[in-house]
Each structure stands twice: as structure tokens, then as C-alpha cells.
Design a protein around this motif. Sequence first.
Motif, PDB file in Angstrom:
ATOM      1  N   TRP A  41     -42.963 -20.059   8.995  1.00 48.32           N
ATOM      2  CA  TRP A  41     -42.040 -20.502  10.045  1.00 48.32           C
ATOM      3  C   TRP A  41     -41.125 -19.363  10.463  1.00 48.32           C
ATOM      4  N   VAL A  42     -40.743 -18.495   9.514  1.00 51.42           N
ATOM      5  CA  VAL A  42     -39.803 -17.408   9.752  1.00 51.42           C
ATOM      6  C   VAL A  42     -40.440 -16.101   9.296  1.00 51.42           C
ATOM      7  N   GLY A  43     -40.221 -15.039  10.062  1.00 55.09           N
ATOM      8  CA  GLY A  43     -40.747 -13.728   9.697  1.00 55.09           C
ATOM      9  C   GLY A  43     -39.943 -13.083   8.579  1.00 55.09           C
ATOM     10  N   GLU A  44     -40.587 -12.149   7.867  1.00 54.90           N
ATOM     11  CA  GLU A  44     -39.965 -11.480   6.724  1.00 54.90           C
ATOM     12  C   GLU A  44     -38.653 -10.794   7.100  1.00 54.90           C
ATOM     13  N   ALA A  45     -38.675  -9.962   8.151  1.00 51.79           N
ATOM     14  CA  ALA A  45     -37.488  -9.179   8.488  1.00 51.79           C
ATOM     15  C   ALA A  45     -36.374 -10.067   9.034  1.00 51.79           C
ATOM     16  N   ARG A  46     -36.711 -11.098   9.773  1.00 57.56           N
ATOM     17  CA  ARG A  46     -35.661 -11.977  10.276  1.00 57.56           C
ATOM     18  C   ARG A  46     -35.029 -12.753   9.118  1.00 57.56           C
ATOM     19  N   ARG A 131     -39.126 -10.390  -6.728  1.00 63.42           N
ATOM     20  CA  ARG A 131     -39.517 -10.656  -5.350  1.00 63.42           C
ATOM     21  C   ARG A 131     -38.619  -9.895  -4.364  1.00 63.42           C
ATOM     22  N   VAL A 132     -37.312 -10.013  -4.549  1.00 67.99           N
ATOM     23  CA  VAL A 132     -36.383  -9.362  -3.628  1.00 67.99           C
ATOM     24  C   VAL A 132     -36.510  -7.851  -3.728  1.00 67.99           C
ATOM     25  N   ALA A 133     -36.692  -7.327  -4.942  1.00 64.22           N
ATOM     26  CA  ALA A 133     -36.831  -5.880  -5.116  1.00 64.22           C
ATOM     27  C   ALA A 133     -38.062  -5.356  -4.375  1.00 64.22           C
ATOM     28  N   ARG A 134     -39.170  -6.068  -4.466  1.00 62.15           N
ATOM     29  CA  ARG A 134     -40.384  -5.619  -3.774  1.00 62.15           C
ATOM     30  C   ARG A 134     -40.177  -5.566  -2.269  1.00 62.15           C
ATOM     31  N   ARG A 135     -39.391  -6.508  -1.732  1.00 65.16           N
ATOM     32  CA  ARG A 135     -39.173  -6.547  -0.284  1.00 65.16           C
ATOM     33  C   ARG A 135     -38.136  -5.531   0.171  1.00 65.16           C
ATOM     34  N   ALA A 136     -37.107  -5.311  -0.646  1.00 68.24           N
ATOM     35  CA  ALA A 136     -35.938  -4.574  -0.167  1.00 68.24           C
ATOM     36  C   ALA A 136     -35.929  -3.094  -0.518  1.00 68.24           C
ATOM     37  N   LEU A 137     -36.585  -2.701  -1.600  1.00 66.55           N
ATOM     38  CA  LEU A 137     -36.467  -1.325  -2.076  1.00 66.55           C
ATOM     39  C   LEU A 137     -37.632  -0.483  -1.589  1.00 66.55           C
ATOM     40  N   LYS A 138     -37.505   0.020  -0.381  1.00 65.01           N
ATOM     41  CA  LYS A 138     -38.514   0.880   0.242  1.00 65.01           C
ATOM     42  C   LYS A 138     -37.906   2.267   0.418  1.00 65.01           C
ATOM     43  N   GLY A 139     -38.223   3.183  -0.471  1.00 71.75           N
ATOM     44  CA  GLY A 139     -37.666   4.520  -0.393  1.00 71.75           C
ATOM     45  C   GLY A 139     -36.681   4.784  -1.523  1.00 71.75           C
ATOM     46  N   ALA A 140     -36.284   6.069  -1.660  1.00 70.68           N
ATOM     47  CA  ALA A 140     -35.456   6.480  -2.794  1.00 70.68           C
ATOM     48  C   ALA A 140     -34.034   5.959  -2.693  1.00 70.68           C
ATOM     49  N   LYS A 184     -42.102  -9.043  12.734  1.00 66.24           N
ATOM     50  CA  LYS A 184     -43.381  -9.701  12.500  1.00 66.24           C
ATOM     51  C   LYS A 184     -43.749  -9.616  11.036  1.00 66.24           C
ATOM     52  N   GLY A 185     -44.514 -10.625  10.633  1.00 66.42           N
ATOM     53  CA  GLY A 185     -45.053 -10.566   9.287  1.00 66.42           C
ATOM     54  C   GLY A 185     -44.374 -11.450   8.308  1.00 66.42           C
ATOM     55  N   GLY A 186     -44.746 -12.717   8.268  1.00 69.80           N
ATOM     56  CA  GLY A 186     -44.291 -13.563   7.185  1.00 69.80           C
ATOM     57  C   GLY A 186     -45.150 -13.306   5.973  1.00 69.80           C
ATOM     58  N   THR A 187     -46.453 -13.382   6.157  1.00 70.33           N
ATOM     59  CA  THR A 187     -47.402 -13.040   5.114  1.00 70.33           C
ATOM     60  C   THR A 187     -48.579 -12.383   5.798  1.00 70.33           C
ATOM     61  N   GLY A 188     -49.046 -11.303   5.185  1.00 71.39           N
ATOM     62  CA  GLY A 188     -50.225 -10.652   5.713  1.00 71.39           C
ATOM     63  C   GLY A 188     -50.046 -10.061   7.092  1.00 71.39           C
TER      64      GLY A 188
END
Length: 432
Positions: A41-46, A131-140, A184-188
Motif C-alpha cells: 500500500w505504501v512505498g519504502e521511501a515514503r 529490519r530498520v538497519a538493513r533499510r536505513a544504513l546505506k553507506g559509511a 518506488k519499491g515496497g517490495t521487489g
Amino acid sequence: MSLPPFAEALRVWARIGCLSFGGPAAQIALMHREVVEERRWVGEARFLHALNFCMLLPGPEAMQLATYLGWLMHGVKGGVAAGLLFILPGALVMLALSFLYAALGQVPVMAALFLGLKCAVLVLVVEALLRVARRALKGALPWVVAAAAFAALFVLAVPFPLVVLGAALLGWALPAAFAPSGHKGGTGGSESALDAALAAEPGRIAALAGAARRAGLAALALWLWPVALLMGSGGCLADVALFFSQMAVVTFGGAYAVLAYVAQEAVGRYGWLSAPEMLAGLGLAETTPGPLILVLQFVGFLAGWREGGAWGALAGAGMTLWVTFLPCFAWIFLGAPYVERLHGHAKLAGALAAVTAAVVGVIANLALWFALRVLFAEVPGLLPAWHTLRWDALALSVLAGVLLFGLRLGVVRTLGLTALAGLALSLLGAAP
């Protein structure tokens, strides 16, 4: 892909409200699973954008996030329904347990079940952290921010608002380092229903803004009206209304950020309850659905009970809920339309993404705080008294981990089976 009918959304918000054990980390993870991963129903970034905004507000962020997402999908009625359904199941359970506690002085029938629930909740919080770490921690730099937030909270006891403010300023100054993603991108990578609706109707947010503004002002008026009427009247109910109204505007970071102050004032200044009763209320709130801030309902209940019996308790609990949660609706309805219009603002997006990185450290701090108090009988400082390790709690936590991570039984069955295991240990004499 279209937005769900309002009736279907109601069923999902009710399900989330009934299963929202484990504090904000587990609640946000449950909400993400329901509306982003499973239903799209809702995208990941939103979702993360909304969460970041809610983390900057006073009050329970998970409840405010539900209100925000409900508003995005179905306007004011959707926001009100999502927020109320997030609160009501836990509030009703807390009310029933409060009556039992006040009448009996304890909740012996629930004690063994509570031990199993606490251990399962601990594992749910760990899952939420991952779960939150996998989504939020992109980069050093996001990793550095998360580690710094954890150290600031756990080791240095820096106030939560300062941690969030510091992360936001860093993200504002260095937005590219946090690289917030698109909507874009809720899953996949597939488009969510809300993204599709906004693309098909670019003026949707502007169309919703007017009603949201009116609802926010109405919430402010409803919040302040009984407080103004009771001012100067004296008595317990007036004190409850004024005290918890003040708490409603300073509870940044959720319940843990203000529990010490609430306990000091409620126990030392007002004499509404004792320190052991405050701890008992926190234990009840930790093992019921809904926001942990419902512990304030327990405080208001006992304050009213001691002055006016059962009817006074109902008035105290009701007033506490009223002045605690109505401001939350006001913050969302007044602020969300403006935040939604700033999705393309690079510096704001960087600031909110940095807050998300800091939230990982916040959740890690809460997870460790909770783990120490579930697994050890004594925690005199930063570290526990190692000889007070509770082997029954450790065994139940391992069981919950196997059920959730190994067998993937899901939240409901993990909670139920671990609670039953706690009851079994009690019957065998292995748990107090």
C-alpha cells in the motif's frame, strides 16, 4: 494498483493495533510488514520519510506513523481510524489490568504469561532493529551516525532530542552522504498503491491539506478545552490534566525518554503511586499491545482510584488518555501536509535520512536496555550484576528466537507459544 477500500484498511489497522506488542521498534516493524512488504500500500521511501517526521515529534512515533499513513490513504477519517485503532486495544487491556492491580495489589494469574511475553518481545525488538538497519544504513556515514547515537544514549545519557537534532543537522549539511532513495519499491522494486494514486492524482496532497488543517485545529481545541475548564478547580483530575498535558509536548523519543521524570513527579510530588507500583505499571505496558506511553494511563488510573475509587480511576485514566493522545493527532494533521510537499527537497531528505540512521542507534539502545532488564534481576548501572542472570528468561528468549527466526512462525504464534512456555516453566517451579 489501487488504494484499498476504507473497510479493508480498517481491518488491517485493527490487526496492527491488536498485535502491536514490543514497543515502537517492534510496532514499526509490524506496520512495515503489513502495509509495505505484504500489501504494498505504501512505498519504502515514503514510509521512511513519514517515520522520520514522526521521530521528530513529541509522543509515540508508531501511533503517529499509523495516523500519518492512514491520512495519506483515506484522508482525515483514515488518520483518525488508524490512530484510534492503534491505541484502543492496548488501552482497554491496560484498563482491565489496572482494575485487577488496584483491587488485588498484583496480577498473579498473568505473572508467568508475562515472563514469556517479555522474552518474545525482546526477540521482536531485535528483529525490528535488524529490519530498520538493513533499510536505513546505506553507506559509511549512516553507520557512524547510528553508532554515535547508540553511544550518546547508552553511555553518555545524552537527551534524545539532542541526538535527533544533531543527526538532522548533519544530514542537512551532507545530504548526498545519506542518499535517500526514491518513492518506488515496497517490495521487489514494484510501485506501491499510494505511489500510483499520487502519480495519477498529483493534486491529492493539496486536496487533503485543508481538511487536515481543520482536523488539527479541532484536535488542539479538544485537547485544551477540558484542561482550561479544570484549571484552578483543584483536585486530582485537574492535576492529572495539567501534568500529562505538559508531558504531551515534551515526550520526544517515546516513553523511556520521560519515564524517570514522570516517576519522580507522580511518586515524589503528587503521591499518586509508589515506586514499585510505577515499575509494575511499566511491566504491564511492556506486555500489552499499543504504545508504551500507555503506562501513563496506569498512573492516571491509580491517581483517580486513590481519590475517588472506581469512578475516579476511570476519570483519571480517561483524562490521561485524552490529553496524551489528542495532541498527537494535532501534530500529524497540522504537519504532515507540509512535510509531504517537501519530498523533493534534497537537504530535508538528507536530514530525515540521517534521523533514520540515528533511529537505528536509538532502537539498539532500547533493545539493550530491555534485554538487560528481562535477562537479569539486577542492573545497578550500565552493566548488569552477572550473577543475577535469569536462566528461565534466557531459555524463553532462545525459544522465541528459534520460533521467529528459525521456524518463521510469525508474531502471533511466537508470542503465544513463548507465553505458554513461560506458564509451563512456572508450573514446573522453574520461574518465580
